[in-house]
Design an enzyme around this catalytic site. Sequence first.
Site, PDB file in Angstrom:
ATOM      1  N   LYS A  76      -1.701 -21.649  20.604  1.00  0.00           N
ATOM      2  CA  LYS A  76      -1.574 -22.607  19.506  1.00  0.00           C
ATOM      3  C   LYS A  76      -1.159 -23.967  20.056  1.00  0.00           C
ATOM      4  O   LYS A  76      -0.350 -24.055  20.989  1.00  0.00           O
ATOM      5  CB  LYS A  76      -0.535 -22.085  18.512  1.00  0.00           C
ATOM      6  N   SER A 171       0.564 -21.275   9.575  1.00  0.00           N
ATOM      7  CA  SER A 171      -0.113 -22.407  10.205  1.00  0.00           C
ATOM      8  C   SER A 171      -0.883 -22.046  11.467  1.00  0.00           C
ATOM      9  O   SER A 171      -1.548 -22.897  12.053  1.00  0.00           O
ATOM     10  CB  SER A 171       0.922 -23.484  10.547  1.00  0.00           C
ATOM     11  N   SER A 195       4.104 -17.961   9.669  1.00  0.00           N
ATOM     12  CA  SER A 195       2.931 -18.673  10.187  1.00  0.00           C
ATOM     13  C   SER A 195       2.078 -17.879  11.161  1.00  0.00           C
ATOM     14  O   SER A 195       0.970 -18.306  11.484  1.00  0.00           O
ATOM     15  CB  SER A 195       3.364 -19.986  10.855  1.00  0.00           C
TER      16      SER A 195
END
Length: 524
Positions: A76, A171, A195
């Site tokens: 990420k 996210s 997330s």
Amino acid sequence: MLRVSLREISAALKEGRVSPTELCQRCLSFIKATKFLNAYITIAEDTALKQAEESEERYRRGQILGDLDGIPVAVKDNFNTAGIETTCASNMLKGYIPPYSATVVQKLLDQGAVLLGKTNLDEFAMGSGSTDGIFGPVRNPWSYSRQYREKSVQNSHIENEDSNWLVTGGSSGGSAAAVSSFTCFAALGSDTGGSTRNPAAHCGVVGLKPTYGLISRHGLIPLVNSMDVPGILTRCVDDAAIVLGVLAGHDPKDSTTVQDPFKPFELTSFIDASKLCIGIPKEYHAPGLSSETLALWSKAADLFENAGAKVIEVSLPHTRYSIVCYHVLCTAEVASNMARFDGLEYGHRSSMDKSTEVMYAATRREGFNDVVRGRILSGNYFLLKQNYETYFIKAQKVRRLIANDFVNVFRNGIDVLLTPTTLSDTIPYVEFIKEDNRTRSAQDDIFTQAANMAGLPAITVPTALSEKGLPIGLQFIGRAFQEQQLLTVAKWFENQVKFPMIQLQGMMDHGHTICHHQKSAFFS
């Protein structure tokens, strides 16, 4: 080759049935073929191929570094990666090249993992849809599955493909989409209020949030220091255990990591479910919970009970205050953490330099989107001298009550808690954006963020396909630092439900991948 588990591809590499370079090239080709998913912000092609070549040489010499040697992974884009741009999907950090790698990234590299690239997210990880970053939203691979398309056409869910694609959740949506679409074998996400678990559930993969303090946060660009945890996304529970074994352990660079040594473990193939005690929190029958998710939750409880486990309804009475408490604490820490982005040392700096104050204001207005600025303003309001006791201190006290609820439940003999992960399966982007980011986050994190406030480990396991042909996951919450027990229960459950793997069937004329699934017989 790309559809097998991390453990299986590791065995294939060791046996010489595939080379690290060939595997890396296959993954890079498929990343390009599925570019329309927008799962990646940066594709580190040259770096990845070099790492694969180095891995291949180690295999030739018989000096492999571990189970991850030669395995393509993704990270990420809020983890620092030395020499590779790290943006947090924000104009504030666009162009930022970190001088060092996050500890978890370095641990992957030290084990010989091949870093394919950085995945997309909500700006600074503030969101639950992976729709609010500067590089555009992430598309859920299941948008193009045969089951969803067939079911949707029958029920008029799809009128125009380009406007009805599905969100991944957030996210860490880019990481979830990357694993789900077979472009990598594991990915790092971050989990502050759900997330990692939220997008994992919507994309039909496993999402693990370890105990706070088990994995280093050094090099993870902070959102909420007291809740942030690096998350792990894989296709099966066994793979999550392998990656956890590499990442866990004390880090001198992160004082919040525990100093007790962590011993990697292998999950047993057999578990006596009759010795388990499963808790079902009654407060998780939340408003908005879909009838399908509720039915699967009930069937899962029956599955354990029929196997001889003791299934007990439990109470977490302060759960109803959790979302509001989380909002206060989250925004307060966001306001503090975002103060470092002032345009002086790194990141975006505005050209408006009439005065220092003007430069500060312009830099932050240009660098942050409305969501980030909104959370900063909320946090600063809660931290005002006249509001500090009323909001921040009271929220900290409520957080302690929430954590104590879990302590009391586990003290009474519960091994793990079984809950939904999300209210329902995912929805089209055009529906998702009808609500603002704050409202969506409150809805989508309702079952997940309490585990962050209590610092407990939690994992979501893909369970079945909805009537629309979309994944629904269920969550297990365990005792602090009892990841082995948590993952063992999750693996047993995974083996029972036999969730269908995406099977790619070729490419459509305009580049969209068609994915084929067989619905699990158990939950049909």
